[in-house]
Write an enzyme that holds these catalytic residues in place. Structure first.
Site, mmCIF file in Angstrom:
data_model
loop_
_atom_site.group_PDB
_atom_site.id
_atom_site.type_symbol
_atom_site.label_atom_id
_atom_site.label_comp_id
_atom_site.label_asym_id
_atom_site.label_seq_id
_atom_site.Cartn_x
_atom_site.Cartn_y
_atom_site.Cartn_z
ATOM 1 N N SER A 1 -48.861 -14.795 65.066
ATOM 2 C CA SER A 1 -48.175 -15.271 65.536
ATOM 3 C C SER A 1 -48.203 -17.049 65.624
ATOM 4 C CB SER A 1 -48.487 -14.968 67.584
ATOM 5 O OG SER A 1 -48.040 -16.320 68.125
ATOM 6 N N TYR B 1 -56.351 -16.546 72.243
ATOM 7 C CA TYR B 1 -55.229 -15.890 71.336
ATOM 8 C C TYR B 1 -54.535 -16.818 70.526
ATOM 9 C CZ TYR B 1 -50.197 -12.998 70.980
ATOM 10 O OH TYR B 1 -49.635 -12.979 70.623
#
Lengths: 273, 266
Positions: free
Chosen positions: A148, A161
């Site tokens: 990501s 995350y």
């Protein structure tokens, strides 16, 4: 040259294949001739993806799997190989924001931390560890991980995350160096903001357009756009590409030194006098 | 103007795959007289594009190679370092092609020389042949793309020295790295108009001068590459097709290296 894109006769495992990016990658690979093992936690969703793949004339299996469990991932790989004899491509796509999102760093519990790390980072390790012996035995294979953009820059809302996704990028580069001589390629896709579902209401469309204004392409990404990229990385077209973090984010990471739309023609910029 | 969400996935021609279909798209490949240029021209045509080419320099050898790579398609001999020259050639090619969707530049004016021995003229030649060349091509092409196509594509094909240092290539490394700055800036400037700008970085190629012995045991450089082989022009071609297709509109400002893993070493 275009024949290198063919996935005919190739078997692919995709985790998180029930919706969003995973589903679109599965469909794009099936369109190129691949047979797909769809894995995810929710059985109904992967059954739906499997049905769409079969409608395209390809084989599909749906295997409910919690990728945060190494036993479950081992079983997924074992079952897929028992069913189809070989696997050529493993796409470790499953992940999620987790309970640590939005929290102050001091308020993130151990449980929050490990949950988020396990679903996003440990899962990628479990997939590689389970499939690589099989790839070595059969003389090669391809791994695609999904990281990501939050793994490349800091985001105060996504501390765990983002750190997990950064781990995915470094894991990919490191393993690439170790397994290249076994004819195994491993790359990761680094998506920026990508819509995970079809826009239905005018409100959703309007909210999405507002978000798009912060992105250089003036729009957000859509899940189908991951399909062709996954096909490139999974097929022989990319046979000299390994260890790469392939960014697909509308240009967000290429910018990021000033607010979106900042106008330097007004005389701002450079190091100053 | 650029597409807004939702974005309709492009349809593809029969037998083609989404992301790898250039049917109806028109491309100029600048500096096409190299082996990489040739592979790009051939693969773009195979994917359905109409392709025009320019040389990187207007000297004799380049012109001969240019005609060969053009293979009957439109071609213009230019010195890419000369902005006016590039502008005129671009306009001529766009007229022949009936418009423009894609511009690819593969600048490669190489110089291996220690810093202290690099003259003003050497530096000017290398900056001109790499950075100015790409700037000129992108500037001319963008005038034809912006606002006239929803899926304009600018792509620079560079060397690994754009990203990493080595002794005795200061001018070349600086000029190539400059192109990456250009790519990042244009990705921000043109992205909102549906024009993406990306760079494809090649690793050590089979054609790289001085790459050493063919036998891997005698070739330290080859053993440094995790894939344990040198790159070939065809290793770059389908990625270039993808980056120039109408399905890669969300890949913007990215620098992707096709290097057999060489740039991912510690």
């Amino acid at each position: 040259m275009l024949e290198r894109l063919s996935m005919a006769g190739k078997n692919v495992i995709i985790t998180g294949a029930g919706r969003g990016l995973g589903k679109q990658m599965a469909l794009a690979l099936a369109d190129a001739g691949a047979d797909i093992v769809c894995a995810a936690r929710t059985p109904e969703q992967i059954e739906e993806t499997a049905t769409e793949i079969r409608e395209r004339g390809r084989r599909a299996l749906a295997i409910p799997t919690d990728v945060a469990s190494s036993d479950a991932v081992d079983l997924l790989v074992q079952t897929a190989i028992e069913e189809w004899g070989r696997i050529d491509v493993m796409i470790a796509n499953a992940g999620g924001g987790g309970k640590a999102s939005l929290k102050d760093v001091t308020e993130i519990s151990n449980e929050d931390w490990y949950d988020t790390v396990d679903i996003n980072f440990s899962s990628v390790f479990f997939c590689s560890r389970a499939i690589i012996p099989h790839f070595r035995e059969q003389g090669g294979g391809v791994i695609i991980n999904v990281a990501s953009g939050t793994g490349m820059r800091g985001d105060p809302r996504l501390i765990v995350y983002g750190s997990s996704k950064a781990g995915v990028v470094t894991f990919t580069m490191s393993v690439a160096n170790q397994v290249a001589r076994d004819n195994i390629r491993i790359n990761c896709i680094v998506p920026g903001f990508v819509l995970q579902k079809t826009l239905e209401s005018e409100d959703e469309i309007s909210a999405t357009r507002s978000r798009g204004r912060f992105i250089p392409t003036q729009r957000v990404g859509e899940a189908w756009e991951l399909g062709p990229l996954a096909l490139y990385l999974a097929s022989d077209a990319s046979s000299y590409l390994t260890g790469e973090a392939f960014v697909i984010d509308g240009g967000g990471l290429a910018g990021g030194f000033a607010p979106s739309g900042w106008d330097v023609t007004a005389g701002v910029g450079g190091l100053g006098s | 103007m650029a597409a807004q969400n939702p974005v309709v996935p492009p349809k593809v021609a029969d037998g083609k795959l989404r992301g790898f279909d250039l049917t109806g798209r028109r491309a100029i490949i600048y500096g096409a007289e190299t082996s990489v240029g040739r592979a790009l021209v051939e693969t773009f045509r195979e994917a359905g594009a109409t392709v025009g080419v320019t040389s990187a320099s207007s000297q004799g050898d380049a012109l001969f190679a240019l005609k060969k790579v053009a293979a009957g398609g439109p071609s213009e001999a230019v010195d890419l370092g000369n902005g006016t020259n590039v502008q005129v050639a671009t306009k001529k090619l766009v007229k022949d092609l009936g418009g423009l969707d894609i511009a690819v530049v593969a600048p490669d004016t190489y110089l291996a020389q220690p810093l202290a021995k690099t003259s003003d003229a050497d530096l000017a030649t290398v900056i001109s042949g790499n950075l100015t060349a790409t700037y000129n091509a992108f500037r001319s092409a963008s005038k034809e793309l912006a606002g006239k196509t929803e899926d304009g594509r600018l792509l620079a094909v560079l060397s690994g020295l754009a990203l990493r240092g080595l002794p005795n290539v200061s001018a070349y490394a600086a000029a190539q790295a400059g192109v990456i700055g250009l790519v990042r800036a244009l990705s921000q400037e043109l992205g909102g108009r549906g024009v993406t700008t990306n760079a494809l970085v090649a690793g050590w190629m089979l054609e790289t001068p001085g790459r050493g012995a063919d036998e891997i045991n005698d070739n330290l450089l080859q053993r440094y590459i995790p894939a344990r082989r040198f790159g070939r022009p065809e290793d770059l071609a389908l990625l270039a097709v993808y980056l120039c297709s109408n399905a890669s509109g969300y890949v913007n400002g990215h620098v992707v290296s096709v290097d057999g893993g060489a740039l991912k070493h510690l």
